[in-house]
Design a protein around this motif. Sequence first.
Motif, PDB file in Angstrom:
ATOM      1  N   ILE A 143       0.878  -1.189   0.000  1.00 42.78           N
ATOM      2  CA  ILE A 143       0.000   0.000   0.000  1.00 42.78           C
ATOM      3  C   ILE A 143       0.912   1.235   0.000  1.00 42.78           C
ATOM      4  O   ILE A 143       1.765   1.366   0.880  1.00 42.78           O
ATOM      5  N   PRO A 144       0.773   2.111  -0.982  1.00 39.30           N
ATOM      6  CA  PRO A 144       1.730   3.212  -1.095  1.00 39.30           C
ATOM      7  C   PRO A 144       1.453   4.386  -0.162  1.00 39.30           C
ATOM      8  O   PRO A 144       1.883   5.499  -0.458  1.00 39.30           O
ATOM      9  N   PHE A 145       0.749   4.187   0.917  1.00 39.85           N
ATOM     10  CA  PHE A 145       0.586   5.261   1.893  1.00 39.85           C
ATOM     11  C   PHE A 145       0.544   4.718   3.319  1.00 39.85           C
ATOM     12  O   PHE A 145       0.201   3.562   3.540  1.00 39.85           O
ATOM     13  N   PRO A 146       0.881   5.564   4.285  1.00 38.73           N
ATOM     14  CA  PRO A 146       0.859   5.125   5.685  1.00 38.73           C
ATOM     15  C   PRO A 146      -0.549   5.124   6.268  1.00 38.73           C
ATOM     16  O   PRO A 146      -1.461   5.734   5.717  1.00 38.73           O
ATOM     17  N   LEU A 147      -0.723   4.412   7.374  1.00 42.21           N
ATOM     18  CA  LEU A 147      -1.962   4.476   8.145  1.00 42.21           C
ATOM     19  C   LEU A 147      -1.776   5.523   9.251  1.00 42.21           C
ATOM     20  O   LEU A 147      -0.744   5.564   9.898  1.00 42.21           O
ATOM     21  N   ILE A 148      -2.809   6.343   9.427  1.00 42.37           N
ATOM     22  CA  ILE A 148      -2.778   7.344  10.486  1.00 42.37           C
ATOM     23  C   ILE A 148      -3.808   6.959  11.537  1.00 42.37           C
ATOM     24  O   ILE A 148      -4.972   6.748  11.205  1.00 42.37           O
ATOM     25  N   HIS A 149      -3.381   6.841  12.759  1.00 43.10           N
ATOM     26  CA  HIS A 149      -4.337   6.584  13.834  1.00 43.10           C
ATOM     27  C   HIS A 149      -4.356   7.787  14.766  1.00 43.10           C
ATOM     28  O   HIS A 149      -3.328   8.147  15.330  1.00 43.10           O
ATOM     29  N   ILE A 150      -5.506   8.435  14.861  1.00 36.26           N
ATOM     30  CA  ILE A 150      -5.648   9.550  15.791  1.00 36.26           C
ATOM     31  C   ILE A 150      -6.111   8.946  17.108  1.00 36.26           C
ATOM     32  O   ILE A 150      -7.249   8.493  17.243  1.00 36.26           O
ATOM     33  N   ASP A 151      -5.193   8.923  18.057  1.00 29.38           N
ATOM     34  CA  ASP A 151      -5.367   8.157  19.274  1.00 29.38           C
ATOM     35  C   ASP A 151      -5.853   9.068  20.396  1.00 29.38           C
ATOM     36  O   ASP A 151      -5.151   9.974  20.814  1.00 29.38           O
ATOM     37  N   THR A 152      -7.080   8.830  20.865  1.00 28.39           N
ATOM     38  CA  THR A 152      -7.609   9.661  21.954  1.00 28.39           C
ATOM     39  C   THR A 152      -6.989   9.254  23.290  1.00 28.39           C
ATOM     40  O   THR A 152      -7.168   9.944  24.282  1.00 28.39           O
ATOM     41  N   GLY A 153      -6.309   8.115  23.309  1.00 28.95           N
ATOM     42  CA  GLY A 153      -5.797   7.596  24.574  1.00 28.95           C
ATOM     43  C   GLY A 153      -6.857   6.805  25.326  1.00 28.95           C
ATOM     44  O   GLY A 153      -6.577   6.105  26.284  1.00 28.95           O
ATOM     45  N   HIS A 154      -8.103   6.908  24.845  1.00 26.82           N
ATOM     46  CA  HIS A 154      -9.210   6.172  25.467  1.00 26.82           C
ATOM     47  C   HIS A 154      -9.611   5.016  24.571  1.00 26.82           C
ATOM     48  O   HIS A 154     -10.678   5.012  23.974  1.00 26.82           O
ATOM     49  N   ASN A 155      -8.734   4.073  24.442  1.00 24.94           N
ATOM     50  CA  ASN A 155      -8.974   2.996  23.487  1.00 24.94           C
ATOM     51  C   ASN A 155      -9.452   1.729  24.174  1.00 24.94           C
ATOM     52  O   ASN A 155      -9.178   1.504  25.344  1.00 24.94           O
ATOM     53  N   PHE A 156     -10.097   0.905  23.378  1.00 26.81           N
ATOM     54  CA  PHE A 156     -10.263  -0.479  23.764  1.00 26.81           C
ATOM     55  C   PHE A 156      -8.905  -1.151  23.502  1.00 26.81           C
ATOM     56  O   PHE A 156      -8.361  -0.992  22.396  1.00 26.81           O
ATOM     57  N   PRO A 157      -8.356  -1.880  24.473  1.00 24.32           N
ATOM     58  CA  PRO A 157      -7.057  -2.533  24.239  1.00 24.32           C
ATOM     59  C   PRO A 157      -7.096  -3.458  23.020  1.00 24.32           C
ATOM     60  O   PRO A 157      -6.107  -3.608  22.304  1.00 24.32           O
TER      61      PRO A 157
ATOM     62  N   GLY B   6      -1.199   9.929  15.829  1.00 25.63           N
ATOM     63  CA  GLY B   6      -1.367  11.311  16.276  1.00 25.63           C
ATOM     64  C   GLY B   6      -2.031  11.257  17.642  1.00 25.63           C
ATOM     65  O   GLY B   6      -3.114  10.701  17.776  1.00 25.63           O
ATOM     66  N   SER B   7      -1.413  11.799  18.645  1.00 23.82           N
ATOM     67  CA  SER B   7      -1.906  11.606  19.997  1.00 23.82           C
ATOM     68  C   SER B   7      -2.667  12.822  20.519  1.00 23.82           C
ATOM     69  O   SER B   7      -2.146  13.932  20.563  1.00 23.82           O
ATOM     70  N   VAL B   8      -3.918  12.594  20.916  1.00 26.56           N
ATOM     71  CA  VAL B   8      -4.729  13.670  21.492  1.00 26.56           C
ATOM     72  C   VAL B   8      -4.131  14.090  22.831  1.00 26.56           C
ATOM     73  O   VAL B   8      -4.117  15.275  23.181  1.00 26.56           O
ATOM     74  N   GLN B   9      -3.588  13.112  23.580  1.00 23.41           N
ATOM     75  CA  GLN B   9      -2.946  13.437  24.862  1.00 23.41           C
ATOM     76  C   GLN B   9      -1.829  14.460  24.657  1.00 23.41           C
ATOM     77  O   GLN B   9      -1.711  15.425  25.416  1.00 23.41           O
ATOM     78  N   GLU B  10      -1.045  14.257  23.595  1.00 23.51           N
ATOM     79  CA  GLU B  10       0.029  15.216  23.296  1.00 23.51           C
ATOM     80  C   GLU B  10      -0.532  16.600  22.990  1.00 23.51           C
ATOM     81  O   GLU B  10       0.019  17.612  23.418  1.00 23.51           O
ATOM     82  N   SER B  11      -1.622  16.631  22.221  1.00 27.33           N
ATOM     83  CA  SER B  11      -2.253  17.921  21.906  1.00 27.33           C
ATOM     84  C   SER B  11      -2.705  18.616  23.184  1.00 27.33           C
ATOM     85  O   SER B  11      -2.622  19.838  23.308  1.00 27.33           O
TER      86      SER B  11
END
Lengths: 300, 438
Positions: A55-69, A89-94
Motif C-alpha cells: 500500500i503506497p501510503f501510511p496508516l494514520i491513527h488519531i489516538d484519543t488515549g481512550h482505546n479499547f485494548p 497522532g496523539s490527542v494526549q500530546e495535543s
Amino acid sequence: MSLSLNHLKTLESEAIYVIREAAAQFQNPCILFSGGKDSIAVTYLAKKAFYPAAIPFPLIHIDTGHNFPETIAYRDQLVASLGVRLIVGSVQESIDKARVAEEKGFNASRIRLQTTTLLDTIEEFKFDCALGGARRDEEKARAKERFFSHRDEFGQWDPKNQRPELWNLFNGRKHVGEHFRVFPISNWTELDVWQYMAMEGIELPSLYFAHKRKVFERDGVLLAESEHIPMKPTEQPTEQLVRFRTIGDITSTGATVSAAATIDEIIQEVASTRVTERGGRADDKRSETSMEDRKKEGYF
Amino acid sequence: MYCLTTQYSLLNTNRMFDSNSYLNMELMRFTTAGSVDDGKSTLIGRLLYDSKSIFEDQLENIKATSERRGESYVNLALLTDGLRAEREQGITIDVAYRYFSTPKRKFIIADTPGHIQYTRNMVTGASTANLAIILVDARNGVVEQTRRHSLIASLLGIPHIAVCINKMDLVDYSQEQYDKIVRDYRDFAARLKVKDIHFLPISALHGDNVVTRSAKMPWYEGVTLLYLLETVHIAGDTNHIDARFPVQYVIRPYNDEFHDYRGYAGRLSGGVLRPGDKVTVLPSGFQSTIKAIELDGKQLEEAFAPMSVTILLNDDIDISRGDMIVRDNNKPQVEQDIEAMICWMGDQPLRPGGKYALKHTTRDARAVVKDIKYKLDISTLHRITENPEIAANDIGRITVRTTAPLMYDPYTRNRETGSFILIDEGTNVTVGAGIILD
C-alpha cells in the motif's frame, strides 16, 4: 457466460477505482485508521488495489488515549502483516501542548479534540489527501459527502459549496495548503460491509462479536466500564452479553446486547435491526447537526 | 399526511433472507426528478419505509423535529435534508444519496433537489443512473418541469425511465386522466432519445402501485414501481462490446520477489478482455498481447466493465496513466477537436475562447472553447443560435480543442469514454459536464 457483477463486487470495484485514483492524483496520501470495520475495509481494499506492491501510503491513527485494548492489538498486528507505516497522532500530546483543553464533567469526551490532532498531523506530515471509511448511509450530513471531498487551508468542509461529482471523474485539483478527504466506501451500507467481510473472510477485532462485559446505561446508551469514564453514583455496571456495532473512542461507543458470535449471525442481526449503527454513538446525540458541525471543522 | 401503518409486514418477510442469497444481488442506481410539491419525498419515504430502510431512531428523530416545528405530520423530507441550512430553510441544497435493498437488488438513490441549482444537481445524479423516476402530478399532467427532467434524462443517456403519475387518489383513480397524460408524454418524448419508458399510475401517499398493487385501479395491468425497479434489465446498460481500459496507475513493486513486475491498474470502461488478446495502446499505437489479468494476486480468465483489475502485457512498452488499452480490431476515436453538449455549472458563464482544464477517463488535458454553436432552451428544445451565452444551469453545444488527443467514443455508445469535465484553472472548481457527440 454472464457479464454481470453482484452488488458487493460492483462496490469493491468502485472502491478500488477510487483508491487508485487517490494514489494517482495526490502526492502524499494517507489512510485514516480508527480500528473500526470501515477503516479496516478501506485498508483491505487498498491492499487489493496495489498488490503485489505494498500500500503506497501510511496508516494514520488519531489516538484519543481512550482505546479499547483490543483495537490497539488488532491495529499493530494488521500493520505488521501489511508492512505499512503507522503514524499515531496523539490527542494526549495535543492536550499536553495546550493545543486543546480537556472537556470537563461526566460526559467529557475527546471526540471533538481529535479534530485538532488530526489537522495537526496532516499538516506536520504534509498529507494532501486522507482516505477514510465514512459511508453516506451512516449519518445525514455524510449523505451529502463526495467521494473526493475538498478541504480548505483550515481543513474545513463547506457542504453548501461542494464540487459536482459527475460520472467517475474525480476532480482532485487544489491550491497549496488545501487537502482532500477521499471516501472509497461512500456507497456501502453497514450490511454491505458485513456481507463483504463474510465473502472475503476478513478477520475483525473481537469487540464486534458477542462477549461478556461490564456495562452501564447512560442516556439510553450502554457504555463499557472503563477507567476513562467516570461513573455517577447512580450508575451500576452489570455484566451482559454484548457486542459493538461501531468502534471508536471508548467513552462514546455504545454496546448492543447481542449474542451474535459470527459474521453470519451479525449479518442476520444487522438485516433485522431497527436502530441505526450510530444510534449508539453518544457523540452524535449532542445535537441534531453535531456531525455536520464537527465535519465542517475538519473532523473525519 | 403520511401513513406509516400499511405494508409493514411485507419487509419483515423480505428481510429474512438466507445467509448467502445476497451474493446474487445486483446493484442498481436511480435518480428521482420532480418539482417541489409532486410528492418526491413521500415516494422516497415510502420506498425506504416499506423496504424497512428507515430505522426507528431516524423515525423518532424526524418525528420529534416535526413536532417541535409544529408540523402536523411526520415530515419525511427531513430524512433526506441532512444539512443545517436545509433543515432550517426547508429546502434541499445538494444531491443526497439514499440506500435500500430488497432480496433481489441493492439500490442507490440520487435524490436531486427540485429547484435550486436544478440542472447542475440533476445532471450530477443522472450521470451514473440506470433509471430515472420522473414524477408527474396527475392533476396537472405534463408540465414544463416534466419536459426539463425528461430532456436531461435523455441527454445524460439514462437507459430506463419510469414516469410515475402520482397523486392518482386526487383524481379519483381515473383511467381517463392517466391515459391522457401518457398520450401527452409520448407525444413529447418522441423527440427524445430514450430507449425504454414505463408508465405507472401511483399514489405515493397511500402506497398504490408503489410496493403493492392497487385495488383502486383494477384497470391498470402493469407492474408496481418496486417490481419494476427490481426486475428492469440493467446488465445490458453496460457496454460489453468495445473493450476500453484507461490506465489509472502503474504498479511497480520494487521488491525482490516481483522485481520485473509491471502491472497496469485500471477499471474497464467497456467490453471484455482476456489473457492472450491482441491489444493496442493509445495514443502511442504500440501493440502487444495480454499476458495476465489479475487482482490481489488472483489470476482472472476474463475482465469486463466495470471491473477494477491489473493487466500485464507480454512486451515491455512505455505506458502511463492516461493511456488506453484497447483491442487491435476495435478502436475508439482519437481526436483533438471534440464536439460536445455542455451542461454548465460554473458561477461565471462559459467563456468563448476560454481555456479550461479537462478530465476525460484517466487523462488530463487542457481545452480551449473554439465555438459555441447554440444554447438549448430546456423547456422547448428550441436552439438559440444568436449570441448564445451559456451560464450556470444552461446546456449548449460547443466545440473544444484539446492539448492532447482524447481517445473517446460517442456518449450514446459509452457513457464513460464519451464524457468529460471542465475545470476552472483559477478556482479549481468543476464548471462543466461534457457529453461527446457522434
